[in-house]
Design a protein around this motif. Structure first.
Motif, mmCIF file in Angstrom:
data_model
loop_
_atom_site.group_PDB
_atom_site.id
_atom_site.type_symbol
_atom_site.label_atom_id
_atom_site.label_comp_id
_atom_site.label_asym_id
_atom_site.label_seq_id
_atom_site.Cartn_x
_atom_site.Cartn_y
_atom_site.Cartn_z
ATOM 1 N N ARG A 113 0.861 -1.185 0.000
ATOM 2 C CA ARG A 113 0.000 0.000 0.000
ATOM 3 C C ARG A 113 0.894 1.230 0.000
ATOM 4 N N ILE A 114 0.690 2.127 -0.991
ATOM 5 C CA ILE A 114 1.545 3.305 -1.060
ATOM 6 C C ILE A 114 1.143 4.307 0.007
ATOM 7 N N SER A 115 2.028 5.248 0.259
ATOM 8 C CA SER A 115 1.832 6.184 1.362
ATOM 9 C C SER A 115 0.634 7.093 1.121
ATOM 10 N N SER A 116 0.154 7.669 2.189
ATOM 11 C CA SER A 116 -1.011 8.542 2.107
ATOM 12 C C SER A 116 -0.668 9.908 1.540
ATOM 13 N N SER A 117 0.579 10.155 1.171
ATOM 14 C CA SER A 117 0.938 11.452 0.605
ATOM 15 C C SER A 117 0.370 11.635 -0.800
ATOM 16 N N VAL A 118 -0.090 10.574 -1.416
ATOM 17 C CA VAL A 118 -0.741 10.668 -2.723
ATOM 18 C C VAL A 118 -2.235 10.745 -2.463
ATOM 19 N N THR A 119 -2.845 11.818 -2.908
ATOM 20 C CA THR A 119 -4.270 12.007 -2.669
ATOM 21 C C THR A 119 -5.059 11.679 -3.920
ATOM 22 N N ASN A 120 -6.347 11.596 -3.763
ATOM 23 C CA ASN A 120 -7.215 11.332 -4.909
ATOM 24 C C ASN A 120 -7.179 12.469 -5.926
ATOM 25 N N LYS A 121 -6.821 13.682 -5.476
ATOM 26 C CA LYS A 121 -6.741 14.815 -6.391
ATOM 27 C C LYS A 121 -5.488 14.745 -7.261
ATOM 28 N N LYS A 123 -2.873 13.248 -9.879
ATOM 29 C CA LYS A 123 -2.887 12.331 -11.019
ATOM 30 C C LYS A 123 -1.650 11.466 -10.877
ATOM 31 N N TRP A 124 -1.822 10.159 -10.899
ATOM 32 C CA TRP A 124 -0.686 9.270 -10.712
ATOM 33 C C TRP A 124 -0.737 8.137 -11.723
ATOM 34 N N GLU A 125 0.446 7.629 -12.006
ATOM 35 C CA GLU A 125 0.603 6.520 -12.938
ATOM 36 C C GLU A 125 1.862 5.759 -12.524
ATOM 37 N N MET A 126 1.832 4.447 -12.671
ATOM 38 C CA MET A 126 2.975 3.621 -12.309
ATOM 39 C C MET A 126 3.787 3.255 -13.546
ATOM 40 N N MET A 167 6.418 5.846 -9.398
ATOM 41 C CA MET A 167 5.093 6.418 -9.477
ATOM 42 C C MET A 167 5.247 7.852 -9.976
ATOM 43 N N LYS A 168 4.585 8.159 -11.079
ATOM 44 C CA LYS A 168 4.567 9.521 -11.601
ATOM 45 C C LYS A 168 3.392 10.229 -10.962
ATOM 46 N N VAL A 169 3.665 11.370 -10.309
ATOM 47 C CA VAL A 169 2.608 12.135 -9.658
ATOM 48 C C VAL A 169 2.588 13.536 -10.251
ATOM 49 N N THR A 170 1.419 13.963 -10.730
ATOM 50 C CA THR A 170 1.215 15.317 -11.218
ATOM 51 C C THR A 170 0.177 15.952 -10.308
ATOM 52 N N THR A 171 0.533 17.037 -9.642
ATOM 53 C CA THR A 171 -0.373 17.617 -8.652
ATOM 54 C C THR A 171 -1.002 18.931 -9.069
ATOM 55 N N ASP A 172 -0.586 19.505 -10.206
ATOM 56 C CA ASP A 172 -1.205 20.763 -10.606
ATOM 57 C C ASP A 172 -2.159 20.532 -11.765
ATOM 58 N N ASN A 173 -2.897 21.558 -12.115
ATOM 59 C CA ASN A 173 -3.902 21.429 -13.162
ATOM 60 C C ASN A 173 -3.439 21.959 -14.511
#
Length: 190
Positions: A113-121, A123-126, A167-173
């Motif tokens: 289970r990945i950490s809670s620092s990734v939120t539903n808002k 955008k993530w991809e493995m 894990m690629k994480v994009t947090t802005d719009n």
């Protein structure tokens, strides 16, 4: 089949003497699990030595690793790459008697289970990646990410080496198109 498992604080290793051309196994380290299915390509009729390890990486899960990543066809502005579980999986196969490396295909699944620092808002991809030792980068060339969720990633490779999952994480719009335009404007204006 002779099988020896080595467990230390930061890694678990497996050494197997096997004569079958297909081997299924798993390794566990803390709350991380790795299952793998290895298929030997070489025409080998004798015993093989399979060496696999699953170890903690030197970087933590949430630390960005952008500078050491080469993902094909991906614009990297506004993206952070992080380790899925901070683990590295390595696998090698050798002829038991002459110690020559053998070619193999491998499918593996990392579970945690990945950490809670990734939120539903977010955008993530493995991305399944391997360590390109000649360039000192993580690369996805020749790798296939077959499936992923927040707690499991499955990968396929036609070669053996050291593997990890990013894990690629994009947090802005900002859209990719706008991001490319902003990047070009920043370059031209500087």
């Amino acid at each position: 089949m002779e099988r020896t498992v080595y467990e230390e604080e930061t890694y678990v290793g497996l050494v197997v003497r096997e004569s079958k051309i297909s081997v299924n196994s798993s390794l566990e380290q803390d709350d991380n699990q790795l299952d793998f299915d290895l298929k030997i390509i070489a025409e080998n009729t004798g015993d093989m030595l399979i060496i696999a390890s699953y170890s903690n990486n030197t970087m933590g899960e949430n630390e960005a690793v952008n500078e050491s990543v080469d993902i094909s066809n991906l614009f990297k502005a506004n993206i952070a790459f992080r380790y899925f579980n901070g683990m590295v999986f390595s696998c090698s196969v050798y002829d038991f008697y002459d110690q020559m490396p053998l070619e193999a295909k491998i499918e593996f699944t990392m579970t945690k289970r990945i950490s809670s620092s990734v939120t539903n808002k977010d955008k993530w991809e493995m991305f399944c990646v391997f360590l390109d030792e000649t360039r000192s980068t993580w690369s996805d060339a020749g790798m296939v990410t077959t499936s992923y969720s927040l707690d499991q990633v499955s990968c396929y490779s036609e070669h053996l080496t050291s593997f990890s999952v990013l894990m690629k994480v994009t947090t802005d719009n900002v859209s990719v198109e706008n991001s490319e335009t902003l990047s070009l404007m920043s370059t031209v204006c500087v």
